[in-house]
Design a protein around this motif. Structure first.
Motif, PDB file in Angstrom:
ATOM      1  N   GLY A 256       0.824  -1.210   0.000  1.00  0.00           N
ATOM      2  CA  GLY A 256       0.000   0.000   0.000  1.00  0.00           C
ATOM      3  C   GLY A 256       0.851   1.250   0.000  1.00  0.00           C
ATOM      4  N   VAL A 257       1.944   1.235   0.782  1.00  0.00           N
ATOM      5  CA  VAL A 257       2.864   2.375   0.805  1.00  0.00           C
ATOM      6  C   VAL A 257       3.521   2.550  -0.565  1.00  0.00           C
ATOM      7  CG1 VAL A 257       4.995   3.260   1.810  1.00  0.00           C
ATOM      8  CG2 VAL A 257       3.267   2.192   3.280  1.00  0.00           C
TER       9      VAL A 257
ATOM     10  N   VAL B 100      -6.588   2.824  -0.114  1.00  0.00           N
ATOM     11  CA  VAL B 100      -6.861   3.255   1.265  1.00  0.00           C
ATOM     12  C   VAL B 100      -8.361   3.283   1.522  1.00  0.00           C
ATOM     13  CG1 VAL B 100      -6.693   5.177   2.884  1.00  0.00           C
ATOM     14  CG2 VAL B 100      -4.714   4.552   1.482  1.00  0.00           C
ATOM     15  N   ALA B 101      -9.123   3.836   0.540  1.00  0.00           N
ATOM     16  CA  ALA B 101     -10.578   3.906   0.697  1.00  0.00           C
ATOM     17  C   ALA B 101     -11.192   2.509   0.775  1.00  0.00           C
ATOM     18  CB  ALA B 101     -11.183   4.689  -0.473  1.00  0.00           C
ATOM     19  N   ALA B 102     -10.690   1.583  -0.050  1.00  0.00           N
ATOM     20  CA  ALA B 102     -11.211   0.220  -0.021  1.00  0.00           C
ATOM     21  C   ALA B 102     -10.930  -0.446   1.326  1.00  0.00           C
ATOM     22  CB  ALA B 102     -10.596  -0.602  -1.145  1.00  0.00           C
ATOM     23  N   THR B 103      -9.726  -0.206   1.846  1.00  0.00           N
ATOM     24  CA  THR B 103      -9.375  -0.792   3.143  1.00  0.00           C
ATOM     25  C   THR B 103     -10.262  -0.249   4.252  1.00  0.00           C
ATOM     26  OG1 THR B 103      -7.072  -1.017   2.427  1.00  0.00           O
ATOM     27  CG2 THR B 103      -7.499  -1.119   4.789  1.00  0.00           C
ATOM     28  N   LEU B 104     -10.460   1.084   4.254  1.00  0.00           N
ATOM     29  CA  LEU B 104     -11.297   1.702   5.290  1.00  0.00           C
ATOM     30  C   LEU B 104     -12.741   1.229   5.199  1.00  0.00           C
ATOM     31  CD1 LEU B 104      -9.903   5.358   5.251  1.00  0.00           C
ATOM     32  CD2 LEU B 104      -9.443   3.536   6.908  1.00  0.00           C
ATOM     33  N   ALA B 105     -13.212   0.955   3.983  1.00  0.00           N
ATOM     34  CA  ALA B 105     -14.592   0.486   3.806  1.00  0.00           C
ATOM     35  C   ALA B 105     -14.733  -0.980   4.218  1.00  0.00           C
ATOM     36  CB  ALA B 105     -15.022   0.666   2.354  1.00  0.00           C
TER      37      ALA B 105
ATOM     38  N   SER C 192     -24.278 -16.029  10.494  1.00  0.00           N
ATOM     39  CA  SER C 192     -24.118 -14.674  11.018  1.00  0.00           C
ATOM     40  C   SER C 192     -22.982 -13.921  10.326  1.00  0.00           C
ATOM     41  CB  SER C 192     -23.870 -14.726  12.529  1.00  0.00           C
ATOM     42  OG  SER C 192     -22.637 -15.358  12.800  1.00  0.00           O
ATOM     43  N   ALA C 193     -21.949 -14.658   9.884  1.00  0.00           N
ATOM     44  CA  ALA C 193     -20.784 -13.997   9.291  1.00  0.00           C
ATOM     45  C   ALA C 193     -20.802 -14.003   7.768  1.00  0.00           C
ATOM     46  CB  ALA C 193     -19.508 -14.677   9.788  1.00  0.00           C
ATOM     47  N   ALA C 194     -21.769 -14.701   7.157  1.00  0.00           N
ATOM     48  CA  ALA C 194     -21.754 -14.866   5.702  1.00  0.00           C
ATOM     49  C   ALA C 194     -21.886 -13.533   4.969  1.00  0.00           C
ATOM     50  CB  ALA C 194     -22.871 -15.820   5.274  1.00  0.00           C
ATOM     51  N   LEU C 195     -22.828 -12.679   5.383  1.00  0.00           N
ATOM     52  CA  LEU C 195     -23.079 -11.418   4.675  1.00  0.00           C
ATOM     53  C   LEU C 195     -21.904 -10.445   4.797  1.00  0.00           C
ATOM     54  CD1 LEU C 195     -25.184 -10.066   2.921  1.00  0.00           C
ATOM     55  CD2 LEU C 195     -26.192  -9.068   4.986  1.00  0.00           C
ATOM     56  N   PRO C 196     -21.353 -10.217   5.997  1.00  0.00           N
ATOM     57  CA  PRO C 196     -20.180  -9.326   6.079  1.00  0.00           C
ATOM     58  C   PRO C 196     -18.983  -9.836   5.277  1.00  0.00           C
ATOM     59  CG  PRO C 196     -21.133  -9.666   8.257  1.00  0.00           C
ATOM     60  CD  PRO C 196     -21.813 -10.619   7.332  1.00  0.00           C
ATOM     61  N   VAL C 197     -18.774 -11.154   5.222  1.00  0.00           N
ATOM     62  CA  VAL C 197     -17.664 -11.715   4.439  1.00  0.00           C
ATOM     63  C   VAL C 197     -17.852 -11.390   2.966  1.00  0.00           C
ATOM     64  CG1 VAL C 197     -16.627 -13.857   3.612  1.00  0.00           C
ATOM     65  CG2 VAL C 197     -17.057 -13.553   6.049  1.00  0.00           C
ATOM     66  N   ALA C 198     -19.072 -11.629   2.459  1.00  0.00           N
ATOM     67  CA  ALA C 198     -19.360 -11.340   1.050  1.00  0.00           C
ATOM     68  C   ALA C 198     -19.218  -9.854   0.761  1.00  0.00           C
ATOM     69  CB  ALA C 198     -20.769 -11.810   0.699  1.00  0.00           C
ATOM     70  N   GLY C 199     -19.650  -8.998   1.696  1.00  0.00           N
ATOM     71  CA  GLY C 199     -19.544  -7.558   1.507  1.00  0.00           C
ATOM     72  C   GLY C 199     -18.106  -7.093   1.433  1.00  0.00           C
ATOM     73  N   ALA C 200     -17.250  -7.627   2.327  1.00  0.00           N
ATOM     74  CA  ALA C 200     -15.835  -7.245   2.320  1.00  0.00           C
ATOM     75  C   ALA C 200     -15.157  -7.676   1.022  1.00  0.00           C
ATOM     76  CB  ALA C 200     -15.132  -7.865   3.521  1.00  0.00           C
ATOM     77  N   GLN C 201     -15.458  -8.865   0.559  1.00  0.00           N
ATOM     78  CA  GLN C 201     -14.855  -9.341  -0.686  1.00  0.00           C
ATOM     79  C   GLN C 201     -15.330  -8.523  -1.883  1.00  0.00           C
ATOM     80  OE1 GLN C 201     -15.950 -13.516  -0.406  1.00  0.00           O
ATOM     81  NE2 GLN C 201     -13.892 -14.067   0.242  1.00  0.00           N
ATOM     82  N   LEU C 202     -16.606  -8.110  -1.885  1.00  0.00           N
ATOM     83  CA  LEU C 202     -17.137  -7.290  -2.966  1.00  0.00           C
ATOM     84  C   LEU C 202     -16.432  -5.932  -3.019  1.00  0.00           C
ATOM     85  CD1 LEU C 202     -19.191  -6.760  -5.219  1.00  0.00           C
ATOM     86  CD2 LEU C 202     -20.812  -5.986  -3.454  1.00  0.00           C
ATOM     87  N   ILE C 203     -16.215  -5.332  -1.844  1.00  0.00           N
ATOM     88  CA  ILE C 203     -15.528  -4.034  -1.794  1.00  0.00           C
ATOM     89  C   ILE C 203     -14.122  -4.151  -2.378  1.00  0.00           C
ATOM     90  CG2 ILE C 203     -14.496  -2.359  -0.207  1.00  0.00           C
ATOM     91  CD1 ILE C 203     -16.960  -2.707   1.568  1.00  0.00           C
ATOM     92  N   VAL C 204     -13.425  -5.230  -2.051  1.00  0.00           N
ATOM     93  CA  VAL C 204     -12.068  -5.434  -2.560  1.00  0.00           C
ATOM     94  C   VAL C 204     -12.083  -5.553  -4.084  1.00  0.00           C
ATOM     95  CG1 VAL C 204     -10.119  -7.026  -2.599  1.00  0.00           C
ATOM     96  CG2 VAL C 204     -11.202  -6.442  -0.417  1.00  0.00           C
ATOM     97  N   GLN C 205     -13.022  -6.339  -4.620  1.00  0.00           N
ATOM     98  CA  GLN C 205     -13.100  -6.509  -6.074  1.00  0.00           C
ATOM     99  C   GLN C 205     -13.450  -5.201  -6.776  1.00  0.00           C
ATOM    100  OE1 GLN C 205     -12.143  -9.302  -7.525  1.00  0.00           O
ATOM    101  NE2 GLN C 205     -11.778 -10.162  -5.480  1.00  0.00           N
TER     102      GLN C 205
END
Length: 600
Positions: free
Chosen positions: A150-151, A165-170, A240-253
């Motif tokens: 990242g640096v 940076v924005a993707a990481t913060l999101a 319980s963790a399925a939706l946040p996992v999918a959301g984090a992966q979507l943000i990265v993509q």
């Protein structure tokens, strides 16, 4: 991760220094890996020049190859901990857990289910060692590599760096959400697994009863509930963790798509060279991969944390304290001085202001109704727990000043319910004195009236007794237990009515063995059949946690309105009891031995 690292260091025990060194090596390897990816930027820049400066290009290729080689060497050293120490950590953790269980106060040990403890010593210890050997280094790699890359991207172009940076913060809030949900969920899963393990042990041990009552098999209600609870806990943890996992992966993509689009636009405007854009895209892809994995791996980290927490929780149980500098026993008389004791969770104490002395070499019998505190007295003598008030002494020494192992060397205990290990008869007797010779074991067995039946067995003393001694009868198990106590040759003997559950023939044989065991020793016996303790030096009648009467058999019978006299006459009357003439089986004697009645 700080919390998990602390638990890992606790679980690593004597191998904590090696574990710390492995973490440092893993961090160095991750930094070298990130540096290797960073060399792609100047390498691609040189390859896209016109003309290509071959010498510089080869310089960067050489540097890349060198960094990759250094990383490989460091990774080999990193994995050495896994191959060289993983099994040692597992073994050391189990040995430490075993030592904790050995020193654990009996009150605390009795509170925990056998299956639950087995789950911690077995599965949780293995999972804890696995977390130390694999997950810890993986976590460092997931954090260190993206941080360095990242640096690098920020240095190359701040606009492209801001996208990362924005993707990481999101993504981080979603990762944290996965962590919180997984943490709670896997703790519930681990508790459900422990409950199931405990219930399975209970199911196996009680299988004869379950078969007799038609409750064995897949539909057993004793198992069905805990299996359903385990399934529910596992399903809830995963959902319980399925939706946040999918959301984090979507943000990265999406961040990668945005970075490529922005890089292309900057290249078309000639504000960034195509080579730089290509290098940034490659670097960003390596940056994004761990970030996307972090959401998934968080579940594994929290699962490991649940296992580490259970191991740490058990290791944290402290043994009963020993007051230093106290005098040792001067004799083997037992004294209770104003003792009050209550079990955890009970409102009323089981014993309240109990005081008595058992002179050395005498026999004291404890009688009274169920729940009066008889067994608690013997447990306190063996330091099952410390009284909340008052003092228990052996030979004048406060039990709290004696090392538990030293105390137990003075005691031999024979329980009504005998526990034998699934081993040979010889090994079960020798538990009392592991260095005993075969002649010592045979002598003890003869004194316990056990040698004759042992000799008739196909393998004699090498006969395996089965789980909990299931291959032997109740009288045979009891005689093995008495042989064990005789072999120990302790000066103080605690007896929990060893003949109460035996038939008349077995009782007579066991009574002879008990007589040999107690000769010349300080004896405390819990009695239900009053006829067996008529010759006791003193009889303590407990009622409601207090001593209601004390004296010899004759002296207590001389008090016709006393509880002891009422119990005695009730047992005499019970011996004459039979079904009345209106019953369909007139004259049938009761199946339960009337001599076990302990109150009127």
């Amino acid at each position: 991760m700080r919390r998990i690292l602390r638990l890992m260091l606790t679980a690593a025990g004597p191998y904590a220094p090696q574990f710390r060194r492995t973490l440092r090596i893993s961090l160095a390897a991750s930094l070298v890996q990130a540096a290797a990816y960073a060399t792609l930027v100047p390498l691609l820049a040189e390859l896209t020049r016109d003309p290509v400066r071959t010498d510089r290009a080869w310089l960067w290729v050489g540097l890349l190859a060198g960094l990759v080689t250094v990383e490989a060497v460091l990774r080999i050293r990193e994995t050495a901990f896994t191959y060289d120490h993983w099994h040692l950590v597992t073994q050391a953790t189990r040995l430490r857990l075993g030592a904790t269980l050995r020193a654990m106060p009996q009150q605390e040990l009795a509170r925990r289910a056998a299956g639950d403890l087995g789950s911690v010593v077995g599965g949780n210890a293995t999972a804890a060692a696995g977390a130390i050997s694999s997950l810890s280094t993986l976590f460092i790699q997931l954090v260190a590599v993206p941080a360095v890359l990242g640096v690098v991207v920020l240095v190359l172009d701040w606009r492209l760096g801001l996208v990362l940076v924005a993707a990481t913060l999101a993504a981080l809030p979603l990762v944290r959400q996965v962590q919180r949900r997984a943490n709670s969920g896997f703790h519930h899963v681990d508790e459900a697994d422990a409950d199931l393990a405990a219930r399975i042990v209970e199911y196996v041990q009680g299988l004869p009863v379950l078969k007799a009552t038609g409750q064995a098999g897949a539909d057993s209600p004793r198992l069905r509930t805990v299996l359903a609870d385990q399934h529910h806990a596992q399903s809830a943890a995963n959902r319980s963790a399925a939706l946040p996992v999918a959301g984090a992966q979507l943000i990265v993509q999406l961040a990668l798509v945005a970075l490529v689009a922005l890089g292309a636009a900057l290249a078309l405007d000639l504000r960034l060279s195509p080579a730089t854009v290509a290098a940034v895209v490659v670097t960003a892809a390596r940056f994004a991969e761990p970030l996307g994995l972090a959401a998934v791996m968080t579940k594994l980290f929290e699962q490991a944390e649940a296992a580490l927490h259970r191991v740490d929780e058990l290791l944290a149980v402290r043994p009963l304290p020993v007051t230093p500098g106290g005098p040792g026993p001067t004799g083997h008389h037992i004294t209770f001085e104003d003792v009050t004791f209550g079990y955890e969770g009970q409102r009323e104490p089981t014993l309240e202001q109990v005081s008595f002395t058992v002179p050395e070499g005498s026999l004291t019998a404890l009688v009274g109704p169920s729940g009066s505190g008889k067994t608690t007295v013997t447990k306190l003598i063996a330091r099952y727990a410390d009284p909340q008030h008052g003092t228990v002494r052996l030979g004048g020494a406060d039990l709290r000043s004696l090392d538990p192992d030293d105390l137990l060397r003075h005691l031999a205990v024979v329980f009504q319910d005998v526990y034998l290990f699934d081993d040979t008869i010889r090994a079960n007797i020798a538990l009392a004195r592991p260095d005993a010779t075969d002649a010592d074991i045979t002598t003890a067995a003869r004194a316990a009236n056990a040698h004759e039946f042992i000799s008739r067995l196909p393998d004699g003393y090498d006969t395996r007794v089965g789980e909990i001694g299931s291959a032997l009868s109740g009288g045979e198990r009891q005689r093995i237990s008495i042989a064990r106590a005789i072999l120990k040759d302790a000066p103080v003997v605690l007896l929990d009515e060893p003949t109460a559950a035996l038939d008349t023939e077995s009782e007579a044989v066991v009574q002879q063995a008990v007589a040999r065991l107690v000769a010349g020793r300080t004896v405390v016996v819990i009695a239900h059949r009053l006829s067996t303790i008529a010759g006791a030096d003193q009889i303590l009648v407990l009622d409601g946690g207090r001593i209601a009467q004390r004296g010899t058999h004759a002296a207590l019978l001389a008090e016709p309105d006393g509880r002891y006299a009422r119990m005695w006459h009730a047992q005499l009357a019970a011996r004459e009891w039979h079904l009345g003439p209106s019953a369909p089986l007139d004259g049938l004697r009761p199946l339960r031995d009337p001599g076990t009645v302990d109150e009127g």
